[in-house]
Design a protein around this motif. Structure first.
Motif, PDB file in Angstrom:
ATOM      1  N   PHE A 293       1.030  -1.164   0.181  1.00 42.66           N
ATOM      2  CA  PHE A 293       0.590  -0.439   0.069  1.00 42.66           C
ATOM      3  C   PHE A 293       0.849   1.255   0.521  1.00 42.66           C
ATOM      4  CE2 PHE A 293      -3.105  -3.209   2.147  1.00 42.66           C
ATOM      5  CZ  PHE A 293      -3.766  -2.891   1.210  1.00 42.66           C
ATOM      6  N   GLY A 294       1.756   1.374   0.106  1.00 40.72           N
ATOM      7  CA  GLY A 294       2.526   2.604   0.747  1.00 40.72           C
ATOM      8  C   GLY A 294       2.652   3.417   1.462  1.00 40.72           C
ATOM      9  N   GLU A 295       1.328   2.663   2.818  1.00 38.12           N
ATOM     10  CA  GLU A 295       1.742   3.870   3.951  1.00 38.12           C
ATOM     11  C   GLU A 295       1.516   2.725   5.557  1.00 38.12           C
ATOM     12  OE1 GLU A 295      -2.469   4.461   2.422  1.00 38.12           O
ATOM     13  OE2 GLU A 295      -3.305   3.010   3.712  1.00 38.12           O
ATOM     14  N   GLY A 296       1.388   3.708   6.113  1.00 42.27           N
ATOM     15  CA  GLY A 296       1.273   3.062   6.685  1.00 42.27           C
ATOM     16  C   GLY A 296       2.540   3.418   7.827  1.00 42.27           C
ATOM     17  N   PRO A 297       2.374   3.240   9.420  1.00 44.41           N
ATOM     18  CA  PRO A 297       3.113   3.813  10.505  1.00 44.41           C
ATOM     19  C   PRO A 297       4.952   3.456   9.955  1.00 44.41           C
ATOM     20  CG  PRO A 297       2.005   2.409  11.425  1.00 44.41           C
ATOM     21  CD  PRO A 297       1.748   2.274   9.993  1.00 44.41           C
ATOM     22  N   SER A 298       4.484   2.756   9.071  1.00 49.48           N
ATOM     23  CA  SER A 298       6.434   2.128   8.853  1.00 49.48           C
ATOM     24  C   SER A 298       6.988   3.419   7.697  1.00 49.48           C
ATOM     25  CB  SER A 298       6.488   0.779   8.610  1.00 49.48           C
ATOM     26  OG  SER A 298       8.170   0.402   7.830  1.00 49.48           O
ATOM     27  N   VAL A 299       6.641   3.186   6.794  1.00 48.89           N
ATOM     28  CA  VAL A 299       6.698   4.192   5.793  1.00 48.89           C
ATOM     29  C   VAL A 299       6.417   5.280   6.183  1.00 48.89           C
ATOM     30  CG1 VAL A 299       5.034   5.912   3.938  1.00 48.89           C
ATOM     31  CG2 VAL A 299       5.687   2.963   4.330  1.00 48.89           C
ATOM     32  N   GLU A 300       6.192   5.745   7.236  1.00 46.47           N
ATOM     33  CA  GLU A 300       6.500   7.568   7.954  1.00 46.47           C
ATOM     34  C   GLU A 300       7.775   7.774   8.899  1.00 46.47           C
ATOM     35  OE1 GLU A 300       2.793   9.495  10.046  1.00 46.47           O
ATOM     36  OE2 GLU A 300       1.763   8.709   7.647  1.00 46.47           O
ATOM     37  N   ALA A 301       7.971   6.497   9.278  1.00 47.96           N
ATOM     38  CA  ALA A 301       9.287   5.973  10.120  1.00 47.96           C
ATOM     39  C   ALA A 301      10.199   6.627   9.537  1.00 47.96           C
ATOM     40  CB  ALA A 301       9.239   5.503  11.063  1.00 47.96           C
ATOM     41  N   THR A 302      10.251   5.725   7.793  1.00 48.90           N
ATOM     42  CA  THR A 302      11.441   6.071   7.441  1.00 48.90           C
ATOM     43  C   THR A 302      12.214   7.627   6.907  1.00 48.90           C
ATOM     44  OG1 THR A 302      10.217   4.100   6.372  1.00 48.90           O
ATOM     45  CG2 THR A 302      11.877   5.006   4.668  1.00 48.90           C
ATOM     46  N   SER A 303      11.605   8.217   7.022  1.00 46.80           N
ATOM     47  CA  SER A 303      11.721   9.765   6.765  1.00 46.80           C
ATOM     48  C   SER A 303      11.493  10.546   8.141  1.00 46.80           C
ATOM     49  CB  SER A 303      11.192  10.399   5.108  1.00 46.80           C
ATOM     50  OG  SER A 303       9.008  10.527   5.318  1.00 46.80           O
TER      51      SER A 303
ATOM     52  N   ARG B 110      -3.018  -4.479  15.613  1.00 49.66           N
ATOM     53  CA  ARG B 110      -4.037  -3.456  16.586  1.00 49.66           C
ATOM     54  C   ARG B 110      -3.062  -2.797  16.563  1.00 49.66           C
ATOM     55  NH1 ARG B 110      -8.946  -3.254  19.538  1.00 49.66           N
ATOM     56  NH2 ARG B 110      -9.587  -1.436  19.720  1.00 49.66           N
ATOM     57  N   ALA B 111      -2.044  -2.517  16.482  1.00 50.41           N
ATOM     58  CA  ALA B 111      -1.003  -1.658  16.957  1.00 50.41           C
ATOM     59  C   ALA B 111       0.550  -1.761  16.102  1.00 50.41           C
ATOM     60  CB  ALA B 111      -0.242  -1.176  18.368  1.00 50.41           C
ATOM     61  N   VAL B 112       1.262  -0.331  15.564  1.00 48.06           N
ATOM     62  CA  VAL B 112       2.303  -1.124  15.015  1.00 48.06           C
ATOM     63  C   VAL B 112       3.394   0.380  15.408  1.00 48.06           C
ATOM     64  CG1 VAL B 112       3.483  -0.580  12.961  1.00 48.06           C
ATOM     65  CG2 VAL B 112       1.992  -2.369  13.205  1.00 48.06           C
ATOM     66  N   PHE B 113       4.498   0.289  16.398  1.00 48.14           N
ATOM     67  CA  PHE B 113       5.154   1.137  16.273  1.00 48.14           C
ATOM     68  C   PHE B 113       6.440   1.343  15.461  1.00 48.14           C
ATOM     69  CE2 PHE B 113       3.377  -0.135  20.992  1.00 48.14           C
ATOM     70  CZ  PHE B 113       2.245   0.924  20.915  1.00 48.14           C
ATOM     71  N   ALA B 114       6.691   1.849  14.579  1.00 49.87           N
ATOM     72  CA  ALA B 114       7.550   2.132  14.365  1.00 49.87           C
ATOM     73  C   ALA B 114       8.946   3.047  13.877  1.00 49.87           C
ATOM     74  CB  ALA B 114       7.493   2.442  12.642  1.00 49.87           C
ATOM     75  N   LEU B 115       9.678   2.762  13.951  1.00 49.62           N
ATOM     76  CA  LEU B 115      11.762   3.470  14.550  1.00 49.62           C
ATOM     77  C   LEU B 115      12.018   3.081  13.221  1.00 49.62           C
ATOM     78  CD1 LEU B 115      11.202   1.300  18.299  1.00 49.62           C
ATOM     79  CD2 LEU B 115      10.163   3.296  17.709  1.00 49.62           C
TER      80      LEU B 115
END
Length: 141
Positions: free
Chosen positions: A71-81, A112-117
């Motif tokens: 999907f190219g979206e989600g917490p992990s995508v936002e944490a990338t940059s 239910r939750a994802v913590f992307a670091l």
């Protein structure tokens, strides 16, 4: 983080490797243990290469990483940059609107939750460590 804390964490990683060369899986295993998460995944995302999942602790973590790529979206995508992207409840309207494809698909997969670091050295963004916490995990139906 203090130098002493870093050394203690590194000692745990080395112990996890049990005399073999330290690998991403060892770092993730220690991350899961230390944080109390249920599972974890690491993906690299460099400008010259597409996002690639290096390691996932189980099928659930692998599925969440796959959804992020799909999907190219989600917490992990936002944490990338940027900084950490912490989604404590993917079922709330804010998360559903923020990640309209990822959030419902992750919830349907039992997450239910994802913590992307973000994983970075100085200003160089290398990838992301995703942690899926136990307390937030929904049983699959």
């Amino acid at each position: 983080m203090s130098p002493e804390h870093r050394l203690r964490l590194w000692a745990l990683v080395v112990a996890e490797a049990r005399g073999t060369m330290v690998a991403v899986g060892h770092v993730c295993a220690v991350s899961v243990t230390v944080t109390g998460a249920d599972s974890a995944a690491v993906a690299v995302s460099l400008r010259s290469t597409p996002r690639e999942v290096l390691w996932a602790s189980d099928r659930v973590a692998s599925r969440v990483a796959e959804l992020t790529v799909t999907f190219g979206e989600g917490p992990s995508v936002e944490a990338t940059s940027g900084g950490p992207a912490l989604a404590g409840d993917l079922t709330v309207p804010y998360c559903q609107a923020r990640w309209p494809a990822f959030a419902p698909a992750a919830v349907a997969s039992g997450v239910r939750a994802v913590f992307a670091l973000p994983l970075q050295i100085g200003g160089i963004h290398l990838g992301v460590l995703d942690l899926l916490p136990r307390a937030c995990r929904r049983p699959r139906r």
